[in-house]
Write a protein that holds these residues in place. Sequence first.
Motif, PDB file in Angstrom:
ATOM      1  N   HIS A 116      61.301  22.802  49.495  1.00 36.37           N
ATOM      2  CA  HIS A 116      60.130  23.273  48.832  1.00 36.37           C
ATOM      3  C   HIS A 116      60.743  24.349  47.661  1.00 36.37           C
ATOM      4  N   PRO A 117      60.380  24.090  46.539  1.00 38.38           N
ATOM      5  CA  PRO A 117      60.987  24.918  45.514  1.00 38.38           C
ATOM      6  C   PRO A 117      60.876  26.576  45.696  1.00 38.38           C
ATOM      7  N   LYS A 118      59.794  26.869  46.282  1.00 41.88           N
ATOM      8  CA  LYS A 118      59.590  28.311  46.338  1.00 41.88           C
ATOM      9  C   LYS A 118      60.233  28.934  47.747  1.00 41.88           C
ATOM     10  N   PHE A 119      60.435  28.290  48.626  1.00 38.77           N
ATOM     11  CA  PHE A 119      60.996  28.550  49.900  1.00 38.77           C
ATOM     12  C   PHE A 119      62.606  29.018  49.852  1.00 38.77           C
ATOM     13  N   THR A 120      63.031  29.925  50.203  1.00 37.07           N
ATOM     14  CA  THR A 120      64.478  30.543  50.027  1.00 37.07           C
ATOM     15  C   THR A 120      64.991  30.916  51.310  1.00 37.07           C
ATOM     16  N   LEU A 121      66.286  31.090  51.375  1.00 37.27           N
ATOM     17  CA  LEU A 121      66.964  31.772  52.485  1.00 37.27           C
ATOM     18  C   LEU A 121      66.241  32.993  52.919  1.00 37.27           C
ATOM     19  N   LYS A 122      66.113  33.827  51.731  1.00 34.49           N
ATOM     20  CA  LYS A 122      65.510  35.230  52.021  1.00 34.49           C
ATOM     21  C   LYS A 122      64.266  35.034  52.917  1.00 34.49           C
ATOM     22  N   TRP A 123      63.393  34.117  52.334  1.00 34.93           N
ATOM     23  CA  TRP A 123      62.038  33.873  53.124  1.00 34.93           C
ATOM     24  C   TRP A 123      62.252  33.484  54.536  1.00 34.93           C
ATOM     25  N   GLU A 155      64.985  34.021  56.481  1.00 37.14           N
ATOM     26  CA  GLU A 155      65.462  35.071  57.155  1.00 37.14           C
ATOM     27  C   GLU A 155      64.268  36.042  57.856  1.00 37.14           C
ATOM     28  N   ASN A 156      63.349  36.579  56.796  1.00 39.42           N
ATOM     29  CA  ASN A 156      62.248  37.448  57.157  1.00 39.42           C
ATOM     30  C   ASN A 156      61.358  36.931  58.005  1.00 39.42           C
ATOM     31  N   LEU A 157      61.063  35.410  57.960  1.00 33.72           N
ATOM     32  CA  LEU A 157      59.989  35.121  58.920  1.00 33.72           C
ATOM     33  C   LEU A 157      60.884  34.736  60.298  1.00 33.72           C
ATOM     34  N   LEU A 158      61.993  34.331  60.073  1.00 38.01           N
ATOM     35  CA  LEU A 158      62.500  34.199  61.459  1.00 38.01           C
ATOM     36  C   LEU A 158      62.746  35.744  62.500  1.00 38.01           C
ATOM     37  N   LYS A 159      63.072  36.662  61.602  1.00 38.83           N
ATOM     38  CA  LYS A 159      63.267  37.945  62.343  1.00 38.83           C
ATOM     39  C   LYS A 159      62.019  38.335  62.661  1.00 38.83           C
ATOM     40  N   ARG A 160      60.785  37.971  62.205  1.00 40.22           N
ATOM     41  CA  ARG A 160      59.355  38.501  62.633  1.00 40.22           C
ATOM     42  C   ARG A 160      58.907  37.891  63.933  1.00 40.22           C
ATOM     43  N   ILE A 161      59.401  36.484  63.904  1.00 39.79           N
ATOM     44  CA  ILE A 161      59.008  35.754  64.987  1.00 39.79           C
ATOM     45  C   ILE A 161      59.826  36.252  66.226  1.00 39.79           C
ATOM     46  N   LYS A 162      61.063  36.269  65.832  1.00 38.89           N
ATOM     47  CA  LYS A 162      62.078  36.749  67.172  1.00 38.89           C
ATOM     48  C   LYS A 162      61.741  37.986  67.608  1.00 38.89           C
ATOM     49  N   ASP A 163      61.476  39.164  66.715  1.00 37.89           N
ATOM     50  CA  ASP A 163      60.857  40.200  67.417  1.00 37.89           C
ATOM     51  C   ASP A 163      59.963  40.238  68.119  1.00 37.89           C
ATOM     52  N   ALA A 164      59.120  39.369  67.795  1.00 43.81           N
ATOM     53  CA  ALA A 164      57.690  39.299  68.693  1.00 43.81           C
ATOM     54  C   ALA A 164      58.001  38.727  69.906  1.00 43.81           C
ATOM     55  N   PHE A 165      58.768  37.482  69.818  1.00 43.83           N
ATOM     56  CA  PHE A 165      58.718  36.591  70.876  1.00 43.83           C
ATOM     57  C   PHE A 165      60.411  36.451  71.098  1.00 43.83           C
ATOM     58  N   PRO A 166      60.969  37.416  71.645  1.00 45.96           N
ATOM     59  CA  PRO A 166      62.496  37.112  71.844  1.00 45.96           C
ATOM     60  C   PRO A 166      63.030  36.108  72.655  1.00 45.96           C
ATOM     61  N   ASN A 167      62.209  35.452  73.721  1.00 44.17           N
ATOM     62  CA  ASN A 167      62.510  34.519  74.457  1.00 44.17           C
ATOM     63  C   ASN A 167      62.293  32.964  73.823  1.00 44.17           C
ATOM     64  N   ASP A 221      53.157  32.796  55.943  1.00 45.43           N
ATOM     65  CA  ASP A 221      53.814  33.378  57.104  1.00 45.43           C
ATOM     66  C   ASP A 221      53.047  33.820  58.162  1.00 45.43           C
ATOM     67  N   ASN A 222      51.843  34.419  57.806  1.00 46.77           N
ATOM     68  CA  ASN A 222      50.889  34.678  59.222  1.00 46.77           C
ATOM     69  C   ASN A 222      50.389  33.414  59.777  1.00 46.77           C
ATOM     70  N   GLN A 223      50.259  32.484  59.190  1.00 43.53           N
ATOM     71  CA  GLN A 223      49.846  31.114  59.818  1.00 43.53           C
ATOM     72  C   GLN A 223      50.917  30.543  60.828  1.00 43.53           C
ATOM     73  N   ILE A 224      52.041  30.469  60.254  1.00 46.59           N
ATOM     74  CA  ILE A 224      53.207  29.925  61.109  1.00 46.59           C
ATOM     75  C   ILE A 224      53.391  31.021  62.319  1.00 46.59           C
ATOM     76  N   TYR A 280      55.784  23.381  57.966  1.00 50.07           N
ATOM     77  CA  TYR A 280      54.985  24.345  57.180  1.00 50.07           C
ATOM     78  C   TYR A 280      54.739  24.168  55.644  1.00 50.07           C
ATOM     79  N   SER A 281      54.962  22.908  55.482  1.00 49.36           N
ATOM     80  CA  SER A 281      54.387  22.562  54.033  1.00 49.36           C
ATOM     81  C   SER A 281      54.854  21.176  53.768  1.00 49.36           C
TER      82      SER A 281
END
Length: 351
Positions: free
Chosen positions: A108-115, A117-129, A83-86, A56-57
């Motif tokens: 990456h200095p700007k990528f955090t745990l909160k970032w 979490e949000n990204l993984l939730k978005r992906i998992k919600d759309a593609f649970p399998n 996030d949209n590209q990922i 991702y970077s």
Amino acid sequence: MQISEKIKNAQRITSAEALEVASYNMYELSRLAQLRTKQVDASGEVGFIVNRMINYSNVCIAQCKFCAYHARAGRVEPFTMTDNQIFDLCADAVARGGVQIMLQGGLHPKFTLKWAENLLKRIKDAFPNLWLHVFSPSEIIWFAREENISVGDCLARLKDSGADSIPGAADMLIPSIRKELCGNKCTVEEWSQVMRELARLGMTSSATMTFGLGETIAQRIEHLDIVRRLQDETGVFKAFIAWPVSPENTAIEGRFARVGAPEFLKTIALARIYLDNIKYIQSGWLTEGLKVAEVALEYGANDVGGVLMDEMVVRAAGIDNRATAENMRRVIENAGFKPRERDGLYNTITR
């Protein structure tokens, strides 16, 4: 008792005995490795997975000397995916039959745990399998430090957000080598801590080894011994993967010669013989190519890994090996084994 007899009788060998095994000729290494493989997996099957690697970077403060991919190496222009590209790459992978996403991007200095979490939730919600095999131990340590929480709490939050497993990205588990070549990454102790916490949470990982960094054979065995002892303790590792370093276009180019196919095959065999508690040994086709991966199946490997759509780190070093699911099947069948498509837990999807 002779070492070969111990192996034939499915007995564990010591690190000193492994050092002697490393001096055996190629035929004997292959014979002993195949004996060990049959002891842990007598099916005659070899697995592969349809997956996508998303880097991702390449903005990374680790700046490992054996990496051509980080921005300051000068080989790849600095970039960071949105996030949209990922998410779109995940959607495309699913549409193409992918069952696993590997997501890694360095420190990456700007990528955090909160970032994350949000990204993984978005992906998992759309593609649970979709199996999410995400972030390296060094990234986990980075996230935990930034959030000022424990490694265990960090991993628990990632798991709750959708992370299924963590790649084992170990490089070389020798402190002196790590200090010189990748000193900004996690330490051996921190890497081991990540593995213990994964096991506590019921998650899994893989153990890797990047070799060809000027280490001795004894140091490779020391690395394998750390892996074996951790597996005895936790059972966290689903597989072991050996990666010969690609020194081209990196800060170590000209310092270390590229490891050839025979040395790669010997290392695969040694890993199979020594790691008697890990069922799956992968052949690293990404760096060595499919032909060598095919031969590696005679040296103890019983998995050829994934198709890794769009992998970029090794490609930055000038190596552009690619594969499809059909390529994987042919490699396995050509070597006389039975292919099976698997998932992220190494369970069979189709034979």
